[in-house]
Design a protein around this motif. Structure first.
Motif, PDB file in Angstrom:
ATOM      1  N   LEU A 192       0.799  -1.206  -0.143  1.00 24.06           N
ATOM      2  CA  LEU A 192      -0.160   0.100  -0.091  1.00 24.06           C
ATOM      3  C   LEU A 192       0.963   1.457   0.003  1.00 24.06           C
ATOM      4  O   LEU A 192       0.639   2.037  -0.866  1.00 24.06           O
ATOM      5  N   TYR A 193       1.876   1.413   1.013  1.00 25.55           N
ATOM      6  CA  TYR A 193       3.029   2.340   0.945  1.00 25.55           C
ATOM      7  C   TYR A 193       3.454   2.657  -0.525  1.00 25.55           C
ATOM      8  O   TYR A 193       3.684   3.827  -0.961  1.00 25.55           O
ATOM      9  N   GLU A 211       1.254   4.353  -2.613  1.00 22.09           N
ATOM     10  CA  GLU A 211       0.727   5.585  -2.125  1.00 22.09           C
ATOM     11  C   GLU A 211       2.111   6.535  -2.819  1.00 22.09           C
ATOM     12  O   GLU A 211       1.961   7.494  -3.242  1.00 22.09           O
ATOM     13  N   THR A 261       1.425   6.638  -6.838  1.00 21.19           N
ATOM     14  CA  THR A 261       0.181   7.249  -7.426  1.00 21.19           C
ATOM     15  C   THR A 261       0.087   8.686  -6.985  1.00 21.19           C
ATOM     16  O   THR A 261       0.135   9.072  -5.819  1.00 21.19           O
ATOM     17  N   LEU A 266      -1.959  12.060  -6.056  1.00 19.95           N
ATOM     18  CA  LEU A 266      -3.147  12.465  -5.443  1.00 19.95           C
ATOM     19  C   LEU A 266      -4.354  12.527  -6.140  1.00 19.95           C
ATOM     20  O   LEU A 266      -5.446  11.977  -6.164  1.00 19.95           O
ATOM     21  N   ALA A 293      -5.547   9.209  -7.562  1.00 25.60           N
ATOM     22  CA  ALA A 293      -6.477   8.563  -6.431  1.00 25.60           C
ATOM     23  C   ALA A 293      -7.603   9.393  -6.283  1.00 25.60           C
ATOM     24  O   ALA A 293      -8.985   8.610  -6.146  1.00 25.60           O
ATOM     25  N   VAL A 337      -7.975  12.196   3.836  1.00 23.13           N
ATOM     26  CA  VAL A 337      -6.746  11.497   3.307  1.00 23.13           C
ATOM     27  C   VAL A 337      -7.378   9.859   2.991  1.00 23.13           C
ATOM     28  O   VAL A 337      -6.986   9.188   2.365  1.00 23.13           O
ATOM     29  N   SER A 338      -8.180   9.398   4.048  1.00 23.30           N
ATOM     30  CA  SER A 338      -8.770   8.040   3.879  1.00 23.30           C
ATOM     31  C   SER A 338      -9.360   7.927   2.683  1.00 23.30           C
ATOM     32  O   SER A 338      -9.210   6.866   2.257  1.00 23.30           O
ATOM     33  N   VAL A 367      -6.818   6.653   0.223  1.00 21.33           N
ATOM     34  CA  VAL A 367      -5.978   5.458   0.482  1.00 21.33           C
ATOM     35  C   VAL A 367      -7.007   4.570   0.067  1.00 21.33           C
ATOM     36  O   VAL A 367      -6.804   3.492  -0.468  1.00 21.33           O
ATOM     37  N   LEU A 417      -6.644   2.884  -3.479  1.00 25.97           N
ATOM     38  CA  LEU A 417      -5.461   2.075  -3.458  1.00 25.97           C
ATOM     39  C   LEU A 417      -5.527   0.525  -2.770  1.00 25.97           C
ATOM     40  O   LEU A 417      -5.055  -0.282  -3.238  1.00 25.97           O
TER      41      LEU A 417
END
Ligand code: IYR
Length: 326
Positions: free
Chosen positions: A122-123, A126, A129, A131, A134, A149-150, A153, A156
């Motif tokens: 996931l990181y 992050e 990708t 912003l 996403a 922010v969630s 995430v 992803l």
């Protein structure tokens, strides 16, 4: 019906057709999934993708239902405890609806999404990708202005689910297409395979027939509806004689016959008194739609029939809910 037709019937989009044809050549033991954020009770939006899972089971695929508890948490749907309680009720309703427990793998997102390996992937996503990318993946799922922010995430993690659940096909409503496209682009960056996706249509609002509304907006039918509620909703539904009324409107009564009733019943009988021509019987959606258009089938009879078949479909889940709540 051949396997490819069964797998793709009532799909609004397949990405790509070639990949799904390849799956259809040898579906046995291959894995397909839908993820659901546990929230509320099952409604027609959930049942449309569940119908597709039933088709895929019939085609020989293994079916996975992801109870996306972490996603629901990221989407501010409550505490983990509340979300899991809803998820258990949801699972019971899916089983009552016809996703047989012996043939369906129910998985909680938290069973694997909190593992170190998943977190590290996931990181990595992050980092790779933007912003913007996403956020765009989420655009149809929730508004950009208030995005947390969630919310970036979330897509992803959804992309990674496809790899971590070892899937061969991702299924979802058309509103999931941007996430699936992101998954197709990003998974290979991590060295994982690209998987095909299949998207079900979004049914128009029952009352207005307006556009492709999200399943959770407007008037919908849910497992909480009594027979009387359901009849009242269907009776006040928009039902012009044609399939494609002018402008952006749809005929939701026909859509429900096509996506919910015909896939689950071999024959549909419209009961009519002799003096109105007696019963009508249909084995295909096209025949019913043609009769509505020609006037042979009156909208009121179509609605009455739709209500009774939908009632039969939701009755076991409704019963289960009552049991769980008593
Ligand atoms: N985004 C979905 C829920 C969801 C779907 C899948 I497929 C996942 O892997 C995870 C979550 C929704 O909008 O309900």
């Amino acid at each position: 019906m051949d396997t490819y037709d069964l797998m793709t019937r009532n799909a609004e989009e397949v990405v790509t057709d070639e990949e799904v044809r390849e799956l259809a050549d040898d579906p046995d033991g291959k894995r397909a999934y839908v993820g659901y954020e546990p929230s509320g009770v099952l409604h027609l939006g959930h049942l449309l993708t569940a119908n597709k899972l039933i088709d895929l089971q019939e085609a020989g695929m293994e079916v996975v239902v992801l109870l996306a508890d972490v996603h629901a948490y990221l989407n501010d749907k409550g505490t983990f405890e509340e979300i899991r309680e809803t998820a258990e009720r949801m699972k019971a309703q899916f089983i009552a609806y016809g996703l047989e427990e012996a043939q369906t793998e129910f998985v909680y997102g938290s069973e694997f999404q909190l593992d170190e390996e998943f977190a590290l992937d996931l990181y990595e996503l992050e980092v790779s990708t933007t912003l913007n990318r996403a956020q765009r993946a989420m655009a149809e799922i929730q508004g950009g202005e208030t995005a947390k922010v969630s919310h970036v995430v979330y897509p992803l993690m959804q992309a990674l689910d496809i790899e971590y659940l070892d899937l061969d096909l991702a299924v979802g409503g058309l509103d999931q297409r941007k996430v699936h496209m992101l998954a197709r682009e990003e998974l290979p960056e991590l060295g994982y395979d690209v998987r095909p996706a299949l998207h079900t249509p979004i049914v128009a609002d029952l009352e207005s027939g307006e556009g492709k509304m999200s399943s959770s907006q407007g008037v919908t039918i849910s497992m909480e509806d009594s027979t009387e509620d359901l009849e009242a909703k269907v009776n006040s539904a928009f039902c012009p004689p044609t399939r494609d009324p002018e402008g952006d409107l749809e005929n939701p009564v026909l859509e429900l016959f096509e996506y919910h009733v015909f896939p689950r019943f071999e024959e549909i009988v419209v009961e009519r008194p002799e003096k109105y021509g007696g019963d009508l019987s249909y084995e295909s959606y096209d025949d019913l739609a043609a009769d509505l258009e020609s006037g042979e089938l009156h909208p009121a009879d179509a609605k009455g029939t739709l209500a009774s078949y939908l009632d039969e479909l939701i009755a076991p889940g409704r019963e289960k809910l009552r049991e769980l709540r008593s």
